[in-house]
Design a protein around this motif. Structure first.
Motif, PDB file in Angstrom:
ATOM      1  N   ALA A  58      82.919  53.936  43.576  1.00 10.80           N
ATOM      2  CA  ALA A  58      82.524  53.408  45.062  1.00 10.80           C
ATOM      3  C   ALA A  58      82.072  54.755  46.124  1.00 10.80           C
ATOM      4  O   ALA A  58      80.888  54.683  46.682  1.00 10.80           O
ATOM      5  CB  ALA A  58      83.260  52.592  45.595  1.00 10.80           C
ATOM      6  N   LYS A  59      82.993  55.619  45.942  1.00  8.92           N
ATOM      7  CA  LYS A  59      82.642  56.602  47.218  1.00  8.92           C
ATOM      8  C   LYS A  59      81.463  57.582  46.620  1.00  8.92           C
ATOM      9  O   LYS A  59      80.858  58.191  47.470  1.00  8.92           O
ATOM     10  CB  LYS A  59      84.032  57.693  47.028  1.00  8.92           C
ATOM     11  CG  LYS A  59      85.167  56.781  47.875  1.00  8.92           C
ATOM     12  CD  LYS A  59      86.275  57.859  47.825  1.00  8.92           C
ATOM     13  CE  LYS A  59      87.348  57.369  48.698  1.00  8.92           C
ATOM     14  NZ  LYS A  59      88.654  57.920  48.805  1.00  8.92           N
ATOM     15  N   HIS A  90      85.289  47.618  38.766  1.00  4.37           N
ATOM     16  CA  HIS A  90      86.535  47.360  39.015  1.00  4.37           C
ATOM     17  C   HIS A  90      87.083  46.389  37.987  1.00  4.37           C
ATOM     18  O   HIS A  90      86.390  45.249  37.334  1.00  4.37           O
ATOM     19  CB  HIS A  90      86.369  46.378  40.164  1.00  4.37           C
ATOM     20  CG  HIS A  90      87.736  46.180  40.898  1.00  4.37           C
ATOM     21  ND1 HIS A  90      88.638  45.332  40.307  1.00  4.37           N
ATOM     22  CD2 HIS A  90      87.915  46.552  42.285  1.00  4.37           C
ATOM     23  CE1 HIS A  90      89.766  45.313  41.342  1.00  4.37           C
ATOM     24  NE2 HIS A  90      89.445  45.881  42.404  1.00  4.37           N
ATOM     25  N   PRO A 136      91.780  47.801  44.724  1.00  2.00           N
ATOM     26  CA  PRO A 136      90.830  48.343  43.683  1.00  2.00           C
ATOM     27  C   PRO A 136      91.772  49.556  43.214  1.00  2.00           C
ATOM     28  O   PRO A 136      92.326  50.413  43.462  1.00  2.00           O
ATOM     29  CB  PRO A 136      89.642  48.693  44.216  1.00  2.00           C
ATOM     30  CG  PRO A 136      90.116  48.942  45.828  1.00  2.00           C
ATOM     31  CD  PRO A 136      91.311  48.060  46.130  1.00  2.00           C
ATOM     32  N   ILE A 172      87.192  47.062  47.677  1.00  5.25           N
ATOM     33  CA  ILE A 172      86.285  48.058  47.387  1.00  5.25           C
ATOM     34  C   ILE A 172      85.092  48.380  48.285  1.00  5.25           C
ATOM     35  O   ILE A 172      84.746  49.644  48.372  1.00  5.25           O
ATOM     36  CB  ILE A 172      85.780  47.629  45.880  1.00  5.25           C
ATOM     37  CG1 ILE A 172      85.349  48.881  45.100  1.00  5.25           C
ATOM     38  CG2 ILE A 172      84.784  46.459  46.022  1.00  5.25           C
ATOM     39  CD1 ILE A 172      86.379  49.811  44.879  1.00  5.25           C
ATOM     40  N   GLU A 176      85.321  48.815  51.397  1.00 10.88           N
ATOM     41  CA  GLU A 176      85.778  50.036  52.409  1.00 10.88           C
ATOM     42  C   GLU A 176      85.522  51.458  52.068  1.00 10.88           C
ATOM     43  O   GLU A 176      85.443  52.090  52.825  1.00 10.88           O
ATOM     44  CB  GLU A 176      87.361  49.573  52.535  1.00 10.88           C
ATOM     45  CG  GLU A 176      87.546  48.273  53.094  1.00 10.88           C
ATOM     46  CD  GLU A 176      89.046  48.027  53.414  1.00 10.88           C
ATOM     47  OE1 GLU A 176      89.747  49.211  53.100  1.00 10.88           O
ATOM     48  OE2 GLU A 176      89.317  46.933  53.611  1.00 10.88           O
ATOM     49  N   HIS A 177      85.246  51.366  50.483  1.00 12.83           N
ATOM     50  CA  HIS A 177      84.895  52.696  50.310  1.00 12.83           C
ATOM     51  C   HIS A 177      83.570  53.128  49.876  1.00 12.83           C
ATOM     52  O   HIS A 177      83.255  54.252  49.490  1.00 12.83           O
ATOM     53  CB  HIS A 177      85.824  52.791  48.736  1.00 12.83           C
ATOM     54  CG  HIS A 177      87.269  52.922  48.995  1.00 12.83           C
ATOM     55  ND1 HIS A 177      88.145  53.667  49.512  1.00 12.83           N
ATOM     56  CD2 HIS A 177      88.007  51.604  48.696  1.00 12.83           C
ATOM     57  CE1 HIS A 177      89.363  52.943  49.453  1.00 12.83           C
ATOM     58  NE2 HIS A 177      89.400  51.941  48.974  1.00 12.83           N
ATOM     59  N   GLN A 204      91.956  53.111  41.142  1.00  9.59           N
ATOM     60  CA  GLN A 204      91.771  54.818  41.839  1.00  9.59           C
ATOM     61  C   GLN A 204      90.395  54.914  41.211  1.00  9.59           C
ATOM     62  O   GLN A 204      89.373  55.421  41.860  1.00  9.59           O
ATOM     63  CB  GLN A 204      92.591  55.465  41.250  1.00  9.59           C
ATOM     64  CG  GLN A 204      92.291  57.191  41.791  1.00  9.59           C
ATOM     65  CD  GLN A 204      92.390  57.105  43.458  1.00  9.59           C
ATOM     66  OE1 GLN A 204      93.129  56.557  44.146  1.00  9.59           O
ATOM     67  NE2 GLN A 204      90.971  57.733  43.892  1.00  9.59           N
ATOM     68  N   THR A 242      87.567  52.922  42.977  1.00 13.09           N
ATOM     69  CA  THR A 242      87.467  53.746  44.493  1.00 13.09           C
ATOM     70  C   THR A 242      86.509  54.726  44.397  1.00 13.09           C
ATOM     71  O   THR A 242      85.714  55.093  44.974  1.00 13.09           O
ATOM     72  CB  THR A 242      88.981  53.964  44.986  1.00 13.09           C
ATOM     73  OG1 THR A 242      89.501  52.772  45.025  1.00 13.09           O
ATOM     74  CG2 THR A 242      88.576  54.764  46.168  1.00 13.09           C
ATOM     75  N   ASP A 243      86.753  55.778  43.032  1.00 10.78           N
ATOM     76  CA  ASP A 243      86.052  57.075  43.042  1.00 10.78           C
ATOM     77  C   ASP A 243      84.784  56.823  42.564  1.00 10.78           C
ATOM     78  O   ASP A 243      83.796  57.297  43.331  1.00 10.78           O
ATOM     79  CB  ASP A 243      86.732  57.971  41.959  1.00 10.78           C
ATOM     80  CG  ASP A 243      88.148  58.304  42.360  1.00 10.78           C
ATOM     81  OD1 ASP A 243      88.447  58.539  43.474  1.00 10.78           O
ATOM     82  OD2 ASP A 243      88.756  58.774  41.139  1.00 10.78           O
TER      83      ASP A 243
END
Length: 242
Positions: A18-19, A1, A10, A50, A52-53, A12, A15-16
């Protein structure tokens, strides 16, 4: 981040990432202050979006909330815990409101083995209030054991401390905490090597208000002397009998 994005928005790329993470080997999930970070009482609590992902922590057994400003992060992490959690551990700096928020997020569908408040090295002052409150709600998970580490201020008379323990424990046991089978209160008498035991009569005072195997509702109360990593303890335990 990266630092150009606010904590609640956060990037993109973040986010990617984190997922894509996997937490299959994670056992302990912790919210704590960074080394050297000691937020003043007025510091606002923020929710790192972040989280949440992140995927679920499918094998985690313990959730630790040690930061006074860790409530929002703790709630987001609690959503990702499995159905059965061995230990939920709240640090001495965590407020009753934050504790209730995390327990509420864990929700009635989960089971907690032990909920701890404080620690052998960081105790809750017996006079600050709140430690015996806020454990009961139909929306909370079932909690089998509650363990609280207390400290007794030097200027507090032993008889007064014993009465606070009796009244607080009685309130907790009568609150109707779902699934509760036992409660343990640990009160350090003194550190190893200390020449002066400031509460040398505390054990006697506690035994005066809790006669051996006295009862509060369905719970039997016992007192005993214990030994921790740094302290001698006076311990009070309540065990459900039916």
């Amino acid at each position: 981040h990266d630092l150009t994005h606010p904590i609640d928005a956060p990037s993109q790329a973040a986010t990617d990432i984190a997922k894509s993470l996997s937490f299959d080997k994670v056992n302990v999930v912790t919210v704590e202050n960074a080394p050297g970070f000691d937020p003043p009482p007025s510091t606002p609590s923020t929710a790192p979006a972040i989280i949440e992902h992140l995927p679920q922590f499918q094998r985690a057994t313990e959730l630790r909330i040690h930061s006074a400003v860790g409530g929002p992060a703790g709630r987001l992490l609690a959503e990702r815990m499995p159905r059965e959690v061995e230990t939920v551990w709240f640090g001495a700096a965590v407020s009753t409101e934050t504790r209730r928020g995390v327990l509420g997020t864990l929700g009635e569908g989960r089971e907690v083995g032990t909920a701890e408040l404080g620690h052998d090295c960081s105790h809750i002052s017996l006079t600050q209030g709140g430690a015996f409150d806020g454990w009961e709600s139909e929306s909370f998970p079932s909690i089998r054991t509650i363990l609280i580490y207390f400290s007794v201020p030097d200027d507090l008379k032993d008889a007064v401390a014993a009465n606070l323990i009796r009244d607080g424990l009685s309130t907790l046991l009568k609150a109707g905490v779902r699934g509760l089978a036992s409660v343990a209160l640990d009160l350090p008498d003194y550190k190893y090597g200390d020449r002066q035991d400031k509460h040398g009569d505390l054990d006697d005072a506690i035994r005066q208000v809790f006669r051996d195997r006295s009862r509060v509702g369905d719970f039997i109360i016992n007192t005993w002397d214990g030994v921790g990593p740094r302290f001698w303890y006076e311990s009070v335990t309540a065990t459900r009998t039916s």
